[in-house]
Design a protein around this motif. Structure first.
Motif, PDB file in Angstrom:
ATOM      1  N   PRO A   1       0.722  -1.121   0.080  1.00 33.88           N
ATOM      2  CA  PRO A   1       0.152  -0.072   0.163  1.00 33.88           C
ATOM      3  C   PRO A   1       0.857   1.399   0.120  1.00 33.88           C
ATOM      4  N   SER A   2       2.225   1.110   0.005  1.00 41.38           N
ATOM      5  CA  SER A   2       3.067   2.453   0.073  1.00 41.38           C
ATOM      6  C   SER A   2       2.791   3.302  -0.988  1.00 41.38           C
ATOM      7  N   VAL A   3       2.855   4.659  -0.662  1.00 43.88           N
ATOM      8  CA  VAL A   3       2.650   5.596  -2.021  1.00 43.88           C
ATOM      9  C   VAL A   3       3.996   5.688  -2.752  1.00 43.88           C
ATOM     10  N   LEU A   4       4.877   5.297  -2.179  1.00 44.98           N
ATOM     11  CA  LEU A   4       6.102   5.323  -2.770  1.00 44.98           C
ATOM     12  C   LEU A   4       6.422   4.241  -3.856  1.00 44.98           C
ATOM     13  N   GLN A   5       5.484   3.303  -3.753  1.00 49.83           N
ATOM     14  CA  GLN A   5       5.614   2.317  -4.805  1.00 49.83           C
ATOM     15  C   GLN A   5       4.994   2.840  -6.284  1.00 49.83           C
ATOM     16  N   TYR A   6       5.713   2.317  -7.275  1.00 52.12           N
ATOM     17  CA  TYR A   6       5.333   2.694  -8.408  1.00 52.12           C
ATOM     18  C   TYR A   6       4.931   1.414  -9.708  1.00 52.12           C
ATOM     19  N   SER A   7       4.835   0.172  -8.544  1.00 54.32           N
ATOM     20  CA  SER A   7       4.666  -1.251  -9.423  1.00 54.32           C
ATOM     21  C   SER A   7       3.145  -1.158  -9.878  1.00 54.32           C
TER      22      SER A   7
ATOM     23  N   ILE B   1      -3.820   2.918   7.980  1.00 48.50           N
ATOM     24  CA  ILE B   1      -4.286   1.575   7.653  1.00 48.50           C
ATOM     25  C   ILE B   1      -3.531   0.434   8.252  1.00 48.50           C
ATOM     26  N   PRO B   2      -4.339  -0.582   8.661  1.00 41.61           N
ATOM     27  CA  PRO B   2      -3.595  -1.937   9.232  1.00 41.61           C
ATOM     28  C   PRO B   2      -2.798  -2.423   8.086  1.00 41.61           C
ATOM     29  N   PRO B   3      -1.995  -3.273   8.363  1.00 45.76           N
ATOM     30  CA  PRO B   3      -1.268  -3.996   7.276  1.00 45.76           C
ATOM     31  C   PRO B   3      -2.298  -4.628   6.490  1.00 45.76           C
TER      32      PRO B   3
ATOM     33  N   ALA C   1       6.655  -5.295  11.567  1.00 42.87           N
ATOM     34  CA  ALA C   1       6.881  -4.135  12.065  1.00 42.87           C
ATOM     35  C   ALA C   1       6.967  -2.900  11.037  1.00 42.87           C
ATOM     36  N   TRP C   2       7.516  -3.214   9.786  1.00 43.73           N
ATOM     37  CA  TRP C   2       7.635  -2.418   8.845  1.00 43.73           C
ATOM     38  C   TRP C   2       6.412  -2.085   8.212  1.00 43.73           C
ATOM     39  N   ALA C   3       5.413  -3.307   8.108  1.00 44.18           N
ATOM     40  CA  ALA C   3       4.125  -3.081   7.455  1.00 44.18           C
ATOM     41  C   ALA C   3       3.221  -2.108   8.236  1.00 44.18           C
ATOM     42  N   GLN C   4       3.318  -2.315   9.715  1.00 44.74           N
ATOM     43  CA  GLN C   4       2.827  -1.347  10.438  1.00 44.74           C
ATOM     44  C   GLN C   4       3.136   0.287  10.317  1.00 44.74           C
ATOM     45  N   TYR C   5       4.355   0.504   9.998  1.00 42.56           N
ATOM     46  CA  TYR C   5       5.195   1.868  10.076  1.00 42.56           C
ATOM     47  C   TYR C   5       4.520   2.403   8.542  1.00 42.56           C
ATOM     48  N   ILE C   6       4.470   1.407   7.401  1.00 42.81           N
ATOM     49  CA  ILE C   6       4.094   1.799   6.147  1.00 42.81           C
ATOM     50  C   ILE C   6       2.259   2.255   6.416  1.00 42.81           C
TER      51      ILE C   6
ATOM     52  N   LYS D   1       0.881   3.588   8.718  1.00 38.34           N
ATOM     53  CA  LYS D   1       0.801   4.726   9.444  1.00 38.34           C
ATOM     54  C   LYS D   1       1.395   5.987   8.791  1.00 38.34           C
ATOM     55  N   HIS D   2       2.352   5.820   7.921  1.00 39.01           N
ATOM     56  CA  HIS D   2       3.131   7.086   7.341  1.00 39.01           C
ATOM     57  C   HIS D   2       2.917   7.161   5.971  1.00 39.01           C
ATOM     58  N   PHE D   3       2.818   6.180   4.974  1.00 41.98           N
ATOM     59  CA  PHE D   3       2.997   6.143   3.603  1.00 41.98           C
ATOM     60  C   PHE D   3       1.542   5.580   2.767  1.00 41.98           C
ATOM     61  N   VAL D   4       0.521   6.092   3.448  1.00 37.11           N
ATOM     62  CA  VAL D   4      -0.823   5.376   2.552  1.00 37.11           C
ATOM     63  C   VAL D   4      -1.487   6.852   2.168  1.00 37.11           C
ATOM     64  N   MET D   5      -1.613   7.026   0.717  1.00 39.98           N
ATOM     65  CA  MET D   5      -2.248   8.252   0.238  1.00 39.98           C
ATOM     66  C   MET D   5      -3.548   7.392  -0.734  1.00 39.98           C
ATOM     67  N   THR D   6      -4.656   7.813  -0.417  1.00 37.38           N
ATOM     68  CA  THR D   6      -5.718   7.176  -1.182  1.00 37.38           C
ATOM     69  C   THR D   6      -6.462   8.294  -2.139  1.00 37.38           C
ATOM     70  N   GLY D   7      -6.052   9.582  -2.261  1.00 36.93           N
ATOM     71  CA  GLY D   7      -6.516  10.389  -3.040  1.00 36.93           C
ATOM     72  C   GLY D   7      -6.363  10.198  -4.512  1.00 36.93           C
ATOM     73  N   TRP D   8      -7.169  10.556  -5.489  1.00 32.22           N
ATOM     74  CA  TRP D   8      -6.974  10.042  -6.861  1.00 32.22           C
ATOM     75  C   TRP D   8      -5.836  10.939  -7.378  1.00 32.22           C
ATOM     76  N   VAL D   9      -5.785  11.912  -6.784  1.00 29.88           N
ATOM     77  CA  VAL D   9      -4.170  12.855  -7.505  1.00 29.88           C
ATOM     78  C   VAL D   9      -3.126  12.024  -7.311  1.00 29.88           C
TER      79      VAL D   9
END
Length: 469
Positions: free
Chosen positions: A248-254, A409-411, A423-428, A430-438
């Motif tokens: 779910p990380s916003v840093l992913q481009y896959s 979101i939860p993992p 633990a990394w999934a928990q961190y992702i 909390k900090h790296f999830v964005m759901t806006g269409w933009v």
């Protein structure tokens, strides 16, 4: 008058380019230090090497957690209670960090930062020698997506970039064993390394033999480091867990991220990403077998990273940066606005610029400089800079108006606590999830640049097949 200006520019060109690159590094580093994450990724790699030196499991939570929580100077990364940063490296890469892992962390950081900076500088020099592009153009094109992203946290792609450059230069110069060493360096990023291996085997015996020898040597090092059980753990447990933790990380481009955001379940989304990567390996093989690649085998090695970053289950900005030399070669060989736009799309990472907004001050200079790769005229650079500024301003305006949809979101799937990825999934989440269409709009220039670069290589190969012998 024009000749005088040209001479002055020739003298100032290098210092100005170096100042821009150092500015990108400084701005990014200040942000990373403020977030208490300086050399954070390297800390995970360092700890994996240290744990192996202690004959413990580098993929398990307890030893990695203990190492990462050891105090360090204020600017450097230290985990907080409950945090663990995984080191999802293959066993042969873990082995490379054992010598650094036995050193004090601060000293290891200094050495590693110098290694990464040296790798980028040597890569640019080798690419220029191989005819890929102008050295300063390449360096500036890499300044945001590679230098600013990787050096402050100590990430691995600069080493893979050096491998690509060495492999390309060696293929052009007919040096099979330096080619083999280059391929070994590319394997620090396995998804790119496997693509380069496939291209090497497709080129024929002259490249296949050193490539397969390299793969065998890396496999032997991996077995000697972690044994059969440790290597099986990596492939059967660690890799799947890491893909799930990052999904779910916003840093992913896959492609997997795209499908997951579109509502596809995690399992099918990751499977589709893996299949797309395998398909692109097939494309890499066919390209390397084409008449175009056989006549210039170094181009097959240059193009392999560009194909490998199309789709896939796991894709970050620093992986995409490894396709920039390929895009630059295309733009230099047959300049056109579309090809320059592809280089700009890869070199100006919109998401990263928006996350560290002070980097936007460099964007006009970088895009203007890269824009002159088409024609060495100031007007070409001005047009490129203006186009990039307008595009970024439009995207920023829409993002401010609509919001990014930042949420917690939860993992996506519970992971065993024995794995650092839990633990990394928990961190992702909390900090790296964005759901806006933009967010799709923010990432669109990068995706379009990837597709354009891969597509242009295929077009060149198809055109060569149709041309008379």
């Amino acid at each position: 008058m024009n000749s005088s200006v040209s001479r002055i520019w020739a003298r100032l060109r290098g210092p100005i380019a170096l100042a821009l690159i150092l500015s990108a590094f400084a701005i990014s580093s200040a942000n990373v230090v403020h977030g208490r994450f300086a050399m954070g990724d390297f800390k995970a790699f360092y700890c994996a090497g240290r744990v192996v030196a202690q004959r413990r499991d580098p993929y398990a939570t307890p030893p990695i957690s203990q190492c990462e929580s050891i105090p360090a100077p204020k600017a450097l990364f230290v985990t907080k209670p409950g945090e663990v940063l995984p080191a999802p490296l293959p066993s042969y890469a873990v082995a490379a960090f054992v010598p650094l892992g036995i050193l004090p962390f601060t000293l290891a950081c200094v050495i590693w930062l110098l290694v990464l900076a040296g790798a980028i500088a040597l890569s640019v020099w080798l690419f220029a020698r191989a005819g890929v592009g102008d050295a300063w153009n390449l360096a500036l094109a890499l300044s945001l997506t590679l230098v600013a992203v990787c050096l402050p946290v100590g990430e691995l792609p600069p080493i893979a970039l050096l491998g690509i450059a060495l492999a390309v230069w060696s293929a052009r110069a007919g040096r099979p064993w330096t080619f083999a060493f280059g391929l070994a360096l590319i394997f620090t990023e396995p998804q790119i390394g496997i693509a380069a291996l496939v291209a090497s085997c497709a080129l024929g015996r002259r490249f296949a033999v050193p490539a397969l020898a390299t793969a065998a040597a890396l496999g032997s090092i991996g077995l000697a480091t972690l044994g059969v059980a440790g290597n099986l753990e990596y492939f059967r447990v660690v890799l799947p867990a890491h893909l799930l933790s990052e999904l779910p990380s916003v840093l992913q481009y896959s492609l997997s991220w795209i499908l997951y955001q579109a509502g596809v379940a995690p399992g099918p989304a990751i499977l589709a990403g893996r299949i797309s990567w395998i398909v692109m390996l097939g494309v890499t093989y066919l390209f390397a077998r084409s008449r175009f690649a056989r006549e210039r085998p170094e181009i097959a090695l240059l193009a392999a990273p560009a194909f490998a970053v199309v789709g896939g289950p796991f894709l970050h900005l620093d992986h995409i940066a490894l396709a920039i030399p390929a895009a630059m070669w295309l733009a230099t060989q047959r300049p056109s606005p579309l090809r320059i736009a592809a280089v700009l799309g890869l070199a100006i990472p919109v998401l990263y610029v928006f996350s560290i907004f002070r980097l936007s001050a460099l964007v006009p200079f970088l895009s203007g400089w890269i824009g002159t790769a088409r024609r060495r005229e100031a007007t070409s650079g001005l047009r490129a800079a203006l186009a990039v500024i307008v595009v970024l301003a439009l995207i920023a305006g829409i993002a401010v108006r609509t919001g990014t949809g930042s949420i917690q979101i939860p993992p996506v799937q519970p992971l065993p606590a024995s794995l650092p990825q839990a633990a990394w999934a928990q961190y992702i989440g909390k900090h790296f999830v964005m759901t806006g269409w933009v967010i799709w709009l923010v990432k669109a220039p990068m995706w379009l640049a990837i597709l354009c670069t891969a597509g242009r290589f295929l077009a060149r190969a198809a055109h060569a097949e149709q041309a008379p012998a």
